[in-house]
Design an enzyme around this catalytic site. Sequence first.
Site, mmCIF file in Angstrom:
data_model
loop_
_atom_site.group_PDB
_atom_site.id
_atom_site.type_symbol
_atom_site.label_atom_id
_atom_site.label_comp_id
_atom_site.label_asym_id
_atom_site.label_seq_id
_atom_site.Cartn_x
_atom_site.Cartn_y
_atom_site.Cartn_z
ATOM 1 N N GLY A 46 0.829 -1.200 0.000
ATOM 2 C CA GLY A 46 0.000 0.000 0.000
ATOM 3 C C GLY A 46 0.862 1.249 0.000
ATOM 4 O O GLY A 46 2.002 1.222 0.449
ATOM 5 N N GLN A 51 2.938 9.964 1.362
ATOM 6 C CA GLN A 51 4.294 9.402 1.389
ATOM 7 C C GLN A 51 5.157 9.860 0.221
ATOM 8 O O GLN A 51 6.372 9.730 0.265
ATOM 9 C CB GLN A 51 4.225 7.867 1.394
ATOM 10 C CG GLN A 51 3.643 7.306 2.687
ATOM 11 C CD GLN A 51 3.503 5.802 2.608
ATOM 12 O OE1 GLN A 51 2.523 5.293 2.099
ATOM 13 N NE2 GLN A 51 4.495 5.086 3.111
ATOM 14 N N CYS A 93 6.075 -0.386 6.934
ATOM 15 C CA CYS A 93 5.740 0.848 6.230
ATOM 16 C C CYS A 93 6.908 1.254 5.347
ATOM 17 O O CYS A 93 8.054 1.247 5.792
ATOM 18 C CB CYS A 93 5.447 1.950 7.249
ATOM 19 S SG CYS A 93 4.989 3.506 6.469
ATOM 20 N N LEU A 94 6.625 1.615 4.095
ATOM 21 C CA LEU A 94 7.694 2.013 3.167
ATOM 22 C C LEU A 94 8.401 3.283 3.630
ATOM 23 O O LEU A 94 9.525 3.550 3.222
ATOM 24 C CB LEU A 94 7.127 2.211 1.754
ATOM 25 C CG LEU A 94 6.616 0.956 1.046
ATOM 26 C CD1 LEU A 94 6.018 1.320 -0.308
ATOM 27 C CD2 LEU A 94 7.723 -0.084 0.885
ATOM 28 N N HIS A 135 -4.213 1.608 7.744
ATOM 29 C CA HIS A 135 -2.816 2.086 7.800
ATOM 30 C C HIS A 135 -2.635 3.269 6.835
ATOM 31 O O HIS A 135 -2.047 4.292 7.199
ATOM 32 C CB HIS A 135 -1.885 0.923 7.439
ATOM 33 C CG HIS A 135 -0.431 1.290 7.333
ATOM 34 N ND1 HIS A 135 0.526 0.797 8.186
ATOM 35 C CD2 HIS A 135 0.236 2.087 6.447
ATOM 36 C CE1 HIS A 135 1.707 1.294 7.841
ATOM 37 N NE2 HIS A 135 1.561 2.074 6.782
ATOM 38 N N GLU A 136 -3.171 3.113 5.624
ATOM 39 C CA GLU A 136 -2.986 4.182 4.622
ATOM 40 C C GLU A 136 -3.781 5.435 4.983
ATOM 41 O O GLU A 136 -3.314 6.556 4.758
ATOM 42 C CB GLU A 136 -3.379 3.687 3.222
ATOM 43 C CG GLU A 136 -2.612 2.461 2.719
ATOM 44 C CD GLU A 136 -1.106 2.549 2.877
ATOM 45 O OE1 GLU A 136 -0.565 3.665 2.845
ATOM 46 O OE2 GLU A 136 -0.469 1.490 3.047
ATOM 47 N N HIS A 139 -1.878 7.554 7.250
ATOM 48 C CA HIS A 139 -0.926 8.423 6.544
ATOM 49 C C HIS A 139 -1.600 9.722 6.106
ATOM 50 O O HIS A 139 -1.013 10.800 6.213
ATOM 51 C CB HIS A 139 -0.378 7.731 5.288
ATOM 52 C CG HIS A 139 0.763 6.796 5.561
ATOM 53 N ND1 HIS A 139 1.946 7.208 6.120
ATOM 54 C CD2 HIS A 139 0.907 5.466 5.331
ATOM 55 C CE1 HIS A 139 2.768 6.169 6.229
ATOM 56 N NE2 HIS A 139 2.161 5.096 5.760
HETATM 57 NI NI NI Z 1 2.904 3.142 5.645
#
Ligand code: NI
Length: 163
Positions: A46, A51, A93-94, A135-136, A139
């Site tokens: 995701g 991000q 998480c990226l 989660h997204e 963000h």
């Molecule tokens: Ni993330």
Amino acid sequence: MSILKILKYPDPRLRTVAENVIKFDKSLLNLSEDMLETMYAENGIGLAATQIDIHLRLVVIDISEERDDPMVFVNPVVTVIDNKSLVPCEEGCLSIPGASVEVTRPDKIRLNWLDIDGEHHEASPEGLLAVCIQHEIDHLEGKLLVDYLSPLKRARLKDKATK
Ligand code: NI
């Protein structure tokens, strides 16, 4: 299409609260395609626009094994149906490479969103998709995995991230 640069914790821009998408045009389509390409390139499941330093409520997800089920969510809104059905999950998480944080989230949710053409949809995702979309959306609110840690563990992770 192009691969975009992903902001890394503790970059303060990750704390920006995103705004609703109001224009459904070619540039939104291009952006969602770039985000998908970036997510695939980084082996993520995701990615939120936050991000990549674009502060619009736009999320891409692919939770399939085969990496062939791209999903785009515009202005996603989660409503908790049952706040007693909480499920813990180890999340990565990226924007925080290497971190794995156990987060407990509701599993019975309703999700409303618009697609890339501005059409409204509603679903009741469960399991990994329910975890991922929450989660997204975090963000988009400027919230990160580290916020679920104790202050001590968060400080340790921040040390590691800034080294
Ligand atoms: Ni993330």
